[in-house]
Design an enzyme around this catalytic site. Structure first.
Site, PDB file in Angstrom:
ATOM      1  N   LYS A   1       0.886  -1.175   0.000  1.00  0.00           N
ATOM      2  CA  LYS A   1       0.000   0.000   0.000  1.00  0.00           C
ATOM      3  C   LYS A   1       0.918   1.217   0.000  1.00  0.00           C
ATOM      4  O   LYS A   1       1.457   1.612   1.039  1.00  0.00           O
ATOM      5  CB  LYS A   1      -0.880  -0.020   1.249  1.00  0.00           C
TER       6      LYS A   1
ATOM      7  N   GLU B   1       9.882   1.517  10.676  1.00  0.00           N
ATOM      8  CA  GLU B   1      10.861   2.592  10.513  1.00  0.00           C
ATOM      9  C   GLU B   1      10.073   3.890  10.605  1.00  0.00           C
ATOM     10  O   GLU B   1       9.272   4.195   9.717  1.00  0.00           O
ATOM     11  CB  GLU B   1      11.571   2.457   9.166  1.00  0.00           C
TER      12      GLU B   1
ATOM     13  N   CYS C   1      13.773  10.981   6.348  1.00  0.00           N
ATOM     14  CA  CYS C   1      13.661  10.619   7.767  1.00  0.00           C
ATOM     15  C   CYS C   1      14.994  10.786   8.479  1.00  0.00           C
ATOM     16  O   CYS C   1      15.039  11.038   9.667  1.00  0.00           O
ATOM     17  CB  CYS C   1      13.157   9.192   7.898  1.00  0.00           C
TER      18      CYS C   1
ATOM     19  N   GLU D   1       9.064  16.535  14.943  1.00  0.00           N
ATOM     20  CA  GLU D   1       9.540  16.352  13.566  1.00  0.00           C
ATOM     21  C   GLU D   1       8.721  17.260  12.641  1.00  0.00           C
ATOM     22  O   GLU D   1       7.488  17.225  12.650  1.00  0.00           O
ATOM     23  CB  GLU D   1       9.364  14.893  13.137  1.00  0.00           C
TER      24      GLU D   1
END
Ligand code: NDP
Length: 491
Positions: free
Chosen positions: A183, A259, A293, A395
């Site tokens: 997905k 992750e 990331c 973040e």
């Protein structure tokens, strides 16, 4: 298939492109222009069911019986198949994300292809353990381990490096003999679809690789993670989404590999090579418009070189050229969407409200008329924020960073570790004893010294704290993608 013909993106189930039974579609937008470049079929529960069933069936068929050497050969052909259609993949990825071809042709596409070869080679060459056990009769027993595929793996991937991060999971999953249902993010459907064509071209059996498109909560993503036919879920994305998926996985005790997000520090010591530190930090803060990331959002610089570092990073950020993906001079593209731009700009405002000095940027750039509808933001540098400011703790995932001075190695390490995240760090020093000392003490899955994003695919990759669960890369990927079985034989 050209991107042009791909404008209607369908699911890829059991080796065929199929539309949604519900007829539900959503738009695919080019973030550089804001223009619609495609329509995408949205999967409901029936399509997710069909994809998982196809993947289960494939485990019982030719794929499940295929010798390892043949499977590894096919994966090499798959990588070559991607490379043979390099320009199509490149265009598809750049249109979906707006990222410059300069970046995608070095990172996204070649590494996307490499992920199939490296894991095919790892699986072919990795041994398992064996132990001889003493027994009271003196005859002993022999133990040895077998690695079996885990089964059907749900792969849920983000939009920032779509092909690379998806194949980072599909590569080892297939190398270990699993089947997958992918997905992708709804923002970036193109390359997963294109990969389906290559799968058919090189002869990967039907049902081994399936793709369903759609959204996360209460849509394709959630239906997939809750599906009883799934044996493992591997996910890359935001920490909050990871928490939602973990809850969904809990009902059936489905294995997970995560992750997740990061708020990565860079530590720049006075004994660094300043040219290297500036060049590396410009990349770690602004590459892919800050949507990496592993990127740096918190920079700590030893006080004696602080002013020089701030000046030089400012100059570097101001020379970055924003533009169209296919202009070879373009250094930086747009953010992935207007929605994400709203989020990043809300942090730009918050930084000022929280007392930041804006060294450069802080707003939206003036773009030429053809790009005026895109999700553009300026590369931004702040100083003078408190350690508890939201732009230091959360973040942002945009082209922005904060620089703060430090006075000692101990203080630098404490600042680096003052976060809920633990993905990556970059350490800039020419003192090798310091490099080893600091690398060992920063709580992160990856510590780069005098480099950033230098990845050997055989090494462990993953995050500490809220940045992830488990490690992928090299033999470490086998932990998640296989079940180890011990066979004990009484001699
Ligand atoms: P998201 O978490 O928003 O989405 C990732 C994927 O999960 C998408 O396909 C999304 O679908 C899907 N999803 C969302 N909600 C659910 C749900 N409840 N159940 C199942 N699937 C769901 O991440 P982004 O796409 O925004 O990617 C950026 C994030 O990824 C950043 O936090 C970044 O740090 C992290 N990241 C981590 C990396 C690492 O290695 N640690 C590497 C790269 C990125 P949809 O998009 O349709 O909502």
């Amino acid at each position: 298939m050209t991107v042009n013909r791909m404008k209607e993106v369908k699911h890829f189930i059991n080796g065929e492109f199929v539309g949604s039974a519900s007829g539900k579609l959503f738009d695919n937008i080019n973030p550089a222009t804001g223009q619609k470049i495609g329509i995408v079929h949205e999967a409901g529960a029936p399509e997710v069911d069909a994809a998982v069933n196809a993947a289960r069936m494939a485990l019982q068929g030719e794929w499940g019986r295929m010798p390892l050497a043949e499977r590894a050969d096919l994966l090499h052909k798959l990588a070559d198949g991607i490379t043979a259609r390099f320009d199509e993949f490149l265009e598809a990825e750049c249109l979906d994300t707006g990222k410059p071809q300069k970046l995608a042709c070095h990172i996204d596409i070649p590494r996307g292809a490499a992920n199939f070869k490296i894991f095919a080679d790892v699986v072919k060459n990795v041994p398992t353990e064996s132990f001889v056990l003493d027994t009271p009769d003196g005859q002993g027993a022999l133990n040895y381990s077998l690695r079996k595929p885990k089964g059907v793996i749900a792969v849920i991937s983000p939009w920032n490096l779509p092909l690379l991060l998806m194949t980072w999971k599909v590569g080892p999953a297939l190398a270990c003999g699993n089947t997958v249902v992918v997905k992708p993010s709804e923002e970036t459907p193109f390359t997963t679809a294109l990969l389906g064509e290559v799968m058919n071209q090189v002869g990967i059996p039907k049902g081994v690789y399936n793709v369903i498109h759609g959204f996360g909560p209460n849509s394709a993503g959630e239906f997939l993670t809750r599906h009883k036919g799934v044996d493992g879920i591997t996910f890359t994305g935001e920490t909050d989404t990871g928490a939602a998926i973990m809850k969904a996985a809990a009902d059936d005790i489905t294995d997970i590999s995560f992750e997740l997000g990061g708020k990565n520090p860079a530590l720049v010591f006075a004994d660094c090579d300043m040219d290297k530190a500036i060049e590396g930090t410009l990349r770690s803060a602004f590459a892919n418009c800050g949507q990496v990331c592993l990127g740096t959002e918190r920079i700590y610089v030893e006080r004696t070189i602080y002013d020089e570092f701030v000046d030089r990073l400012k100059t570097g950020a101001e020379t970055l050229k924003l533009g169209q993906w296919d202009d070879p001079k373009t250094d930086m593209g747009p953010l992935i969407s207007h929605q994400h731009r709203d989020k990043v700009l809300s942090y730009y405002r918050k930084a000022e409200e929280e007392g930041a000095t804006v060294v450069t940027g802080g707003s939206t750039p003036n773009m030429p008329e053809t790009l005026a509808g895109g999700a553009w933001v300026q590369p931004t540098i702040w100083t003078d924020l408190r350690d508890d400011a939201s732009c230091i703790r959360e973040e942002i995932f945009g082209p922005c960073c904060h620089i703060r001075p430090f006075d000692s190695e101990e203080e630098a390490i404490a600042l680096a570790n003052d976060t809920d995240y633990g993905l990556a760090t970059a350490i800039w020093t020419e003192n090798s004893a310091r490099a080893h000392r600091v690398a060992a003490q920063v709580d992160a899955g990856i510590a780069w010294v005098n480099s950033w994003f230098l990845r050997d695919l055989r090494t462990p990759f993953g995050g500490a704290k809220q940045s992830g669960i488990g490690r992928e890369g090299g033999v470490h990927s086998l932990e998640f993608y296989t079940e180890l079985k011990n066979v004990c034989i009484k001699l």
